[in-house]
Design a protein around this motif. Sequence first.
Motif, PDB file in Angstrom:
ATOM      1  N   THR A  74       9.881   7.991 -30.219  1.00  0.00           N
ATOM      2  CA  THR A  74      11.105   8.614 -29.718  1.00  0.00           C
ATOM      3  C   THR A  74      10.775   9.753 -28.768  1.00  0.00           C
ATOM      4  N   THR A  76      11.936  12.716 -28.859  1.00  0.00           N
ATOM      5  CA  THR A  76      11.704  13.939 -29.630  1.00  0.00           C
ATOM      6  C   THR A  76      10.279  13.993 -30.161  1.00  0.00           C
ATOM      7  N   ASP A  77       9.837  12.912 -30.784  1.00  0.00           N
ATOM      8  CA  ASP A  77       8.479  12.895 -31.333  1.00  0.00           C
ATOM      9  C   ASP A  77       7.436  13.052 -30.232  1.00  0.00           C
ATOM     10  N   THR A 101      19.637  16.864 -27.925  1.00  0.00           N
ATOM     11  CA  THR A 101      18.766  16.625 -29.070  1.00  0.00           C
ATOM     12  C   THR A 101      19.105  15.296 -29.748  1.00  0.00           C
ATOM     13  N   GLN A 102      20.377  15.016 -29.894  1.00  0.00           N
ATOM     14  CA  GLN A 102      20.787  13.783 -30.572  1.00  0.00           C
ATOM     15  C   GLN A 102      20.317  12.546 -29.807  1.00  0.00           C
ATOM     16  N   ARG A 104      17.781  12.433 -27.636  1.00  0.00           N
ATOM     17  CA  ARG A 104      16.317  12.384 -27.673  1.00  0.00           C
ATOM     18  C   ARG A 104      15.811  11.855 -29.015  1.00  0.00           C
ATOM     19  N   ASN A 105      16.556  12.096 -30.070  1.00  0.00           N
ATOM     20  CA  ASN A 105      16.158  11.578 -31.388  1.00  0.00           C
ATOM     21  C   ASN A 105      16.243  10.054 -31.456  1.00  0.00           C
ATOM     22  N   MET A 106      17.076   9.462 -30.610  1.00  0.00           N
ATOM     23  CA  MET A 106      17.254   8.007 -30.608  1.00  0.00           C
ATOM     24  C   MET A 106      16.476   7.328 -29.488  1.00  0.00           C
ATOM     25  N   THR A 108      13.819   6.020 -26.810  1.00  0.00           N
ATOM     26  CA  THR A 108      12.417   5.684 -26.970  1.00  0.00           C
ATOM     27  C   THR A 108      11.683   5.750 -25.630  1.00  0.00           C
TER      28      THR A 108
END
Length: 332
Positions: A74, A76-77, A101-102, A104-106, A108
């Motif tokens: 992702t 974020t990671d 943020t939301q 980026r969390n999803m 890829t």
Amino acid sequence: MRTFAFARADSVERAVERRQGEPASAFVAGGTTLLDLVKLDVMRPSRVIDINALPLKSVERLHDDRLRIGALVTNTDLAYHPDVLADHPLLSQAILAGASTQVRNMATTGGNLMQRTRCPYFRDPTAACNKREPGSGCDARDGFNRMHAVLGGSDQCVAVHPSDMCVALAAIGATLTLQGPNGEREIDVADFHRLPGATPHLEHDLDDELIVAVTLAPPLKPLGTAYVKRRDRAAYEFALASAGAMLSLDEDLIGEARLALGGVATKPWRCHEAEALLAGKRAEIAAFEAAADVALADAEPLSHNAFKIPLARQAIVRALRDAARVAREDNA
């Protein structure tokens, strides 16, 4: 929203196999672009193949100091991965400048590479768009084209590539690993996104393939980086102009420079001539301004976006200035 068949894949080979013979099918991971476009009736997949179970979620350091990033890592990671922060901070900076943020969390890594334009004419099925419907025309050229490209456009399309992450990848240098029906191959990231030319509907160098990984080039050392993004509002907005810069310095002389632009071109835009101009020069404003002039020498404004050229020039100079400051601190 139109109906489509849905399938899950538990291996890369199975994912590729499920797509064969069905060119209108699509892979889905985070779905942050695909599902929006399906709802708008811009993309009409006959089958959606869920690839979230594939083992493509790790970041691995290779023996030659490159980083191999799985396509399902992702945003974020990736932005907060310690090896990325240590060796490729420009990538982290660019990712964190994009979306929310939301999202980026999803989102890829592979999906970001496949991200499609936010051109409003592309996203409106009633408008003429050669990218969406080849041969229909381009309403953007004579329409409201404030957000459109000043570099890399053609008579057929002037849509801007939207990704921040891809600007950083263009500057860093990377190879993509693709898996298709004929096996695995690698391609330079610079060759993956196509210029529109006469075929704007052909956006990527893919042949029924799945992106498996992105491998970053070894880092510059010592390294200074900066990502500057100019946009209409401070958060969750696409770039009007952005610049990603990387510099290595030796006693204030530039050893190597990397520069890429976003928000102004039809693909992530690497500025090779500007980089060559900077090599061996003192890291000072005059050199940065000269590099910006070279980078934008071929810019062609449309009726509503001439402002992008001085805006991009400002972003380039600031990115290079800030990258030089970081490089000096790294040398201290």
